[in-house]
Design a protein around this motif. Structure first.
Motif, PDB file in Angstrom:
ATOM      1  N   GLN A  20       0.838  -1.664  -0.050  1.00 15.14           N
ATOM      2  CA  GLN A  20       0.266   0.054   0.112  1.00 15.14           C
ATOM      3  C   GLN A  20       1.159   1.611   0.158  1.00 15.14           C
ATOM      4  OE1 GLN A  20      -2.395   0.257   3.145  1.00 15.14           O
ATOM      5  NE2 GLN A  20      -2.809   2.812   2.496  1.00 15.14           N
ATOM      6  N   ASP A  71       0.756  -8.609   4.489  1.00 10.00           N
ATOM      7  CA  ASP A  71      -0.348  -8.261   4.221  1.00 10.00           C
ATOM      8  C   ASP A  71       0.146  -6.084   5.141  1.00 10.00           C
ATOM      9  OD1 ASP A  71      -0.387 -10.203   2.781  1.00 10.00           O
ATOM     10  OD2 ASP A  71      -2.441 -10.125   3.734  1.00 10.00           O
ATOM     11  N   THR A  73      -0.841  -2.035   6.055  1.00  8.37           N
ATOM     12  CA  THR A  73      -1.773  -1.536   5.888  1.00  8.37           C
ATOM     13  C   THR A  73      -1.581  -0.366   7.005  1.00  8.37           C
ATOM     14  OG1 THR A  73      -4.438  -0.495   4.733  1.00  8.37           O
ATOM     15  CG2 THR A  73      -3.565  -2.513   7.382  1.00  8.37           C
ATOM     16  N   PHE A  75      -2.983   3.632   8.353  1.00  8.24           N
ATOM     17  CA  PHE A  75      -4.077   4.532   8.479  1.00  8.24           C
ATOM     18  C   PHE A  75      -3.350   5.894   9.204  1.00  8.24           C
ATOM     19  CE2 PHE A  75      -7.546   5.998  11.407  1.00  8.24           C
ATOM     20  CZ  PHE A  75      -8.868   6.297  10.050  1.00  8.24           C
ATOM     21  N   TRP A  86      -1.231  -5.111  10.380  1.00  6.30           N
ATOM     22  CA  TRP A  86      -0.457  -6.118   8.941  1.00  6.30           C
ATOM     23  C   TRP A  86      -0.907  -8.193   9.787  1.00  6.30           C
ATOM     24  CZ3 TRP A  86       2.376  -3.363  12.708  1.00  6.30           C
ATOM     25  CH2 TRP A  86       3.167  -4.596  14.025  1.00  6.30           C
ATOM     26  N   TRP A 123      -7.594  -3.657   6.915  1.00  4.53           N
ATOM     27  CA  TRP A 123      -8.327  -2.734   6.270  1.00  4.53           C
ATOM     28  C   TRP A 123      -8.875  -1.920   7.258  1.00  4.53           C
ATOM     29  CZ3 TRP A 123      -5.820  -0.139   1.814  1.00  4.53           C
ATOM     30  CH2 TRP A 123      -6.109   1.241   1.390  1.00  4.53           C
ATOM     31  N   HIS A 125     -10.272   2.550   7.580  1.00  5.34           N
ATOM     32  CA  HIS A 125     -11.508   3.576   7.330  1.00  5.34           C
ATOM     33  C   HIS A 125     -11.612   3.568   8.508  1.00  5.34           C
ATOM     34  CE1 HIS A 125     -14.671   1.344   6.265  1.00  5.34           C
ATOM     35  NE2 HIS A 125     -15.100   2.470   5.791  1.00  5.34           N
ATOM     36  N   TYR A 135     -10.859  -7.629   7.311  1.00  9.90           N
ATOM     37  CA  TYR A 135     -10.161  -8.285   6.476  1.00  9.90           C
ATOM     38  C   TYR A 135     -11.125  -9.071   5.897  1.00  9.90           C
ATOM     39  CZ  TYR A 135     -12.649 -10.024  11.028  1.00  9.90           C
ATOM     40  OH  TYR A 135     -13.510 -10.513  11.734  1.00  9.90           O
ATOM     41  N   TYR A 145     -15.760  -7.280   8.982  1.00  8.54           N
ATOM     42  CA  TYR A 145     -15.113  -6.176   9.024  1.00  8.54           C
ATOM     43  C   TYR A 145     -15.773  -6.279  10.558  1.00  8.54           C
ATOM     44  CZ  TYR A 145     -20.256  -4.641   9.463  1.00  8.54           C
ATOM     45  OH  TYR A 145     -21.598  -3.789   9.590  1.00  8.54           O
ATOM     46  N   HIS A 172      -8.785  -9.045  -0.751  1.00  6.80           N
ATOM     47  CA  HIS A 172      -8.367  -7.907  -0.160  1.00  6.80           C
ATOM     48  C   HIS A 172      -8.720  -6.838  -0.338  1.00  6.80           C
ATOM     49  CE1 HIS A 172      -3.899  -7.546   1.626  1.00  6.80           C
ATOM     50  NE2 HIS A 172      -4.650  -6.807   1.338  1.00  6.80           N
ATOM     51  N   ALA A 174      -9.416  -2.899   0.173  1.00  3.41           N
ATOM     52  CA  ALA A 174      -9.073  -1.773   0.445  1.00  3.41           C
ATOM     53  C   ALA A 174     -10.578  -0.540  -0.083  1.00  3.41           C
ATOM     54  CB  ALA A 174      -8.153  -1.333  -0.972  1.00  3.41           C
ATOM     55  N   THR A 186     -11.141  -5.242  -4.410  1.00  3.92           N
ATOM     56  CA  THR A 186     -10.055  -6.375  -3.827  1.00  3.92           C
ATOM     57  C   THR A 186     -10.020  -7.094  -5.206  1.00  3.92           C
ATOM     58  OG1 THR A 186     -10.880  -8.538  -3.038  1.00  3.92           O
ATOM     59  CG2 THR A 186     -12.744  -7.438  -3.580  1.00  3.92           C
TER      60      THR A 186
END
Length: 229
Positions: A20, A71, A73, A75, A86, A123, A125, A135, A145, A172, A174, A186
């Motif tokens: 990312q 993995d 990510t 934020f 991760w 991920w 947000h 995830y 989630y 995966h 985003a 994804t």
């Protein structure tokens, strides 16, 4: 714009995945998982003045290393604090320093609801004051989630966002906002030569219920424009 060759200390070859890139203060930071010279899983970061590169190794060594270090990510919260998540089978997170290339403080392991255990591909947000941790769960992977009022939890696990992607064991997420709408990227394996490991990118629109929960959003072969391209 970047390869394992960018990291002189790493194992050079086809052993990099799940990355990312994120912008801060006019620079782009690209977080990747790859192998060091001993083929251990590590997180690395490269930096550039432009999202298209060229990228250079930001540290000269791994950002972090150990079991499940894949993995990544990143934020950045409203107060400017950056976090990196991760993991594989276990999910970890930590603060990043303002320079975006050092972990600050302790690494924390998250606990997950046994109904939707963590597999990989975290991920994070934020929307309408709520934090969302999305995830991959199970195998073949579905997408689940959790929600929280704080980036540090506690997380309330809500269930599935989507079922298994077509012709693909993995997912995966985003999730990004663009012009007032929220999109989930994804992958699946539905192109003519597609397989579980020869994937194509998909995008769907995420919508929220009045209580902030996310509506179910299964991955389709048509995507948001209904044409599949």
């Amino acid at each position: 714009p970047i390869s394992t060759e960018t990291f002189k200390w790493a194992f050079h070859g086809d052993r990099a995945w799940a990355s990312q890139a994120i912008e801060r203060n006019g620079k782009w930071y690209w977080y990747v998982c790859l192998n060091d010279a001993q083929k251990n899983d590590v997180l690395a970061v490269a930096v550039a003045d432009d999202p298209q590169g060229p990228y250079v190794d930001a540290i000269g060594g791994p950002l972090a290393k150990g079991f499940s270090f894949i993995d990544p990510t990143v934020f950045i919260d409203d107060d400017g604090q950056a976090y990196i998540f991760w993991g594989n089978r276990y999910c970890y997170y930590a603060k990043l320093k303002r320079n975006m290339i050092e972990i600050e403080g302790e690494i924390t392991k998250l606990e997950f609801d046994e109904r939707w255990p963590f597999t990989e591909a975290a991920w994070v947000h934020k929307a309408n004051g709520k934090y969302y941790l999305t995830y991959a769960t199970g195998w073949p992977e579905k997408m689940a989630y959790a929600m929280s009022d704080s980036i540090n939890g506690p997380w309330e696990f809500k269930g599935l966002v989507s079922e298994c992607a077509s012709n693909c064991n993995t997912t995966h997420p985003a999730i990004v906002e663009h012009k007032g709408r929220t999109y989930m990227f994804t992958h699946n394996g539905t192109l003519p030569e597609g397989t579980s490991y020869s994937r194509s990118v998909t995008v769907e629109e995420i919508k929220y219920n009045p209580d902030g929960t996310m509506q179910k959003c299964d991955v389709t072969t048509k995507g948001i424009n209904g044409k599949g391209w």
